[in-house]
Design an enzyme around this catalytic site. Structure first.
Site, PDB file in Angstrom:
ATOM      1  CE1 TYR A 176       4.191 -10.107 -24.118  1.00 31.76           C
ATOM      2  CE2 TYR A 176       3.841 -12.003 -25.546  1.00 31.76           C
ATOM      3  CZ  TYR A 176       3.965 -11.459 -24.277  1.00 31.76           C
ATOM      4  OH  TYR A 176       3.880 -12.272 -23.174  1.00 31.76           O
ATOM      5  CE  LYS A 234       6.895 -11.119 -21.989  1.00 32.55           C
ATOM      6  NZ  LYS A 234       7.071 -10.683 -20.591  1.00 32.55           N
TER       7      LYS A 234
HETATM    8  P1  NAP Z   1      -2.080  -8.845 -17.030  1.00 31.40           P
HETATM    9  O1  NAP Z   1      -3.225  -9.542 -16.414  1.00 31.40           O
HETATM   10  O2  NAP Z   1      -2.312  -7.860 -18.124  1.00 31.40           O
HETATM   11  O3  NAP Z   1      -1.234  -8.153 -15.863  1.00 31.40           O
HETATM   12  C1  NAP Z   1      -0.086  -7.409 -16.172  1.00 31.40           C
HETATM   13  C2  NAP Z   1       0.412  -6.745 -14.923  1.00 31.40           C
HETATM   14  O4  NAP Z   1       1.568  -5.944 -15.278  1.00 31.40           O
HETATM   15  C3  NAP Z   1      -0.622  -5.796 -14.309  1.00 31.40           C
HETATM   16  O5  NAP Z   1      -0.518  -5.862 -12.910  1.00 31.40           O
HETATM   17  C4  NAP Z   1      -0.153  -4.447 -14.817  1.00 31.40           C
HETATM   18  O6  NAP Z   1      -0.545  -3.365 -13.991  1.00 31.40           O
HETATM   19  C5  NAP Z   1       1.347  -4.649 -14.745  1.00 31.40           C
HETATM   20  N1  NAP Z   1       2.085  -3.616 -15.457  1.00 31.40           N
HETATM   21  C6  NAP Z   1       2.040  -3.305 -16.773  1.00 31.40           C
HETATM   22  N2  NAP Z   1       2.833  -2.252 -17.019  1.00 31.40           N
HETATM   23  C7  NAP Z   1       3.379  -1.880 -15.829  1.00 31.40           C
HETATM   24  C8  NAP Z   1       4.260  -0.865 -15.421  1.00 31.40           C
HETATM   25  N3  NAP Z   1       4.754   0.039 -16.294  1.00 31.40           N
HETATM   26  N4  NAP Z   1       4.642  -0.813 -14.123  1.00 31.40           N
HETATM   27  C9  NAP Z   1       4.152  -1.696 -13.236  1.00 31.40           C
HETATM   28  N5  NAP Z   1       3.284  -2.669 -13.552  1.00 31.40           N
HETATM   29  C10 NAP Z   1       2.907  -2.756 -14.839  1.00 31.40           C
HETATM   30  O7  NAP Z   1      -1.037  -9.909 -17.668  1.00 31.40           O
HETATM   31  P2  NAP Z   1      -0.671 -11.412 -17.231  1.00 31.40           P
HETATM   32  O8  NAP Z   1      -1.330 -12.323 -18.198  1.00 31.40           O
HETATM   33  O9  NAP Z   1      -0.879 -11.606 -15.791  1.00 31.40           O
HETATM   34  O10 NAP Z   1       0.888 -11.431 -17.606  1.00 31.40           O
HETATM   35  C11 NAP Z   1       1.893 -11.330 -16.633  1.00 31.40           C
HETATM   36  C12 NAP Z   1       3.235 -11.649 -17.298  1.00 31.40           C
HETATM   37  O11 NAP Z   1       3.184 -12.953 -17.878  1.00 31.40           O
HETATM   38  C13 NAP Z   1       3.598 -10.687 -18.431  1.00 31.40           C
HETATM   39  O12 NAP Z   1       4.987 -10.424 -18.408  1.00 31.40           O
HETATM   40  C14 NAP Z   1       3.232 -11.478 -19.682  1.00 31.40           C
HETATM   41  O13 NAP Z   1       3.997 -11.095 -20.808  1.00 31.40           O
HETATM   42  C15 NAP Z   1       3.569 -12.894 -19.233  1.00 31.40           C
HETATM   43  N6  NAP Z   1       2.862 -13.929 -19.998  1.00 31.40           N
HETATM   44  C16 NAP Z   1       1.504 -14.037 -19.945  1.00 31.40           C
HETATM   45  C17 NAP Z   1       0.878 -15.051 -20.669  1.00 31.40           C
HETATM   46  C18 NAP Z   1      -0.613 -15.265 -20.637  1.00 31.40           C
HETATM   47  O14 NAP Z   1      -1.101 -16.198 -21.319  1.00 31.40           O
HETATM   48  N7  NAP Z   1      -1.377 -14.475 -19.887  1.00 31.40           N
HETATM   49  C19 NAP Z   1       1.624 -15.936 -21.461  1.00 31.40           C
HETATM   50  C20 NAP Z   1       3.015 -15.798 -21.486  1.00 31.40           C
HETATM   51  C21 NAP Z   1       3.617 -14.796 -20.740  1.00 31.40           C
HETATM   52  P3  NAP Z   1      -1.854  -2.451 -14.344  1.00 31.40           P
HETATM   53  O15 NAP Z   1      -3.044  -3.181 -13.795  1.00 31.40           O
HETATM   54  O16 NAP Z   1      -1.536  -1.169 -13.648  1.00 31.40           O
HETATM   55  O17 NAP Z   1      -1.902  -2.306 -15.840  1.00 31.40           O
END
Ligand code: NAP
Length: 235
Positions: free
Chosen positions: A158, A162
């Site tokens: 991961y 990034k």
């Molecule tokens: P999340 O709740 O797991 O949501 C991820 C989203 O991405 C879901 O809608 C998922 O859809 C979608 N997704 C995954 N694979 C996909 C694909 N092949 N095609 C289309 N959609 C896909 O994660 P989040 O925390 O909101 O994270 C969102 C972004 O922020 C990510 O890029 C993550 O790396 C980044 N981020 C998050 C955090 C944190 O603390 N949460 C910190 C730093 C960065 P499904 O429901 O279909 O799986």
């Protein structure tokens, strides 16, 4: 009315970005791969006053990205903002993301979504974005990809995904320097979503703020940077 597409917008930070862009006056395409989850999110956004519509999109599929671009052209006549938010952490069981026992299939899977997915969707959407008066691309990254900070849990698929996404952001910004397309990477901070097992202290709305800001930058806004809510994040 300007149109935005948010990938992975059916839940978590992506849903909050969709809501934030809707509140900022955008018509928002909810990019999501699952029909039921996508229509549920569209309904919830509409109930919140957002002019939302569903865009079937699996970022790991060339065909899906191309079809989504055709759909946006037909449905909205173009695109002004692309937020590449869809991302996965990848499996961690059995030392899958310990660098000394790294499972190469875990690395490939994470890169396919977090990096190749961004390139695939961006390049499918660029012909539409070029026609916008104020096109913006936001890549949702993470400070776990910062080589300077080296922060967060060690996840050897991961975190490098990034880092590469940040580098790809810089590549796009250089290539698009003489165009209206402004490209930046954003870090949402540690947010309580399914992704983090709801352990983050920040809410999805807080995590979405940096993306909404980068999606609505003025024409003389920064290009090719990496930002969180407070300002620049070291590479
Ligand atoms: P999340 O709740 O797991 O949501 C991820 C989203 O991405 C879901 O809608 C998922 O859809 C979608 N997704 C995954 N694979 C996909 C694909 N092949 N095609 C289309 N959609 C896909 O994660 P989040 O925390 O909101 O994270 C969102 C972004 O922020 C990510 O890029 C993550 O790396 C980044 N981020 C998050 C955090 C944190 O603390 N949460 C910190 C730093 C960065 P499904 O429901 O279909 O799986």
């Amino acid at each position: 009315m300007k149109t935005a597409l948010v990938t992975g917008a059916n839940k978590g930070i992506g849903f909050a970005i969709a809501y934030g862009l809707g509140a900022a006056g955008f018509r928002v395409g909810v990019g999501a791969r699952d029909d039921a989850r996508r229509s549920g999110a569209v309904d919830a956004l509409r109930a919140g006053g957002v002019e939302a519509f569903g865009v079937a999109l699996d970022v790991t599929s060339d065909d899906s990205a191309a079809a989504a671009a055709r759909f946006l052209e037909a449905e909205a006549g173009g695109l002004d903002v692309l937020v590449n938010n869809a991302g996965i952490g990848g499996r961690t069981d059995g030392g899958a993301q310990d660098p000394t026992t790294l499972h190469l299939d875990a690395l490939r899977t994470v890169l396919e979504t977090n990096v190749f997915g961004v390139v695939r969707v961006t390049n499918a959407m660029l012909p539409l974005l070029y026609r916008s008066t104020a096109p913006r691309i936001v890549n949702m990254s993470s400070d776990m990809g910062s080589l300077t900070l080296q922060t967060g849990p060690q996840m050897a698929a991961y975190a490098p995904s990034k880092t590469m996404l940040n580098s790809m952001t810089a590549q796009y910004a250089r290539r698009l320097a003489d165009t209206k397309v402004i490209v930046n990477a954003g870090c949402p901070g540690l947010v309580a979503t399914d992704f983090t097992g709801h352990t983050g202290e920040r809410t999805p709305d807080q995590g979405a703020q940096v993306a909404v800001r980068l999606a609505t930058l003025p024409d003389d806004g920064p290009r090719g940077g990496f930002f969180n809510e407070a300002g620049p994040v070291p590479w």
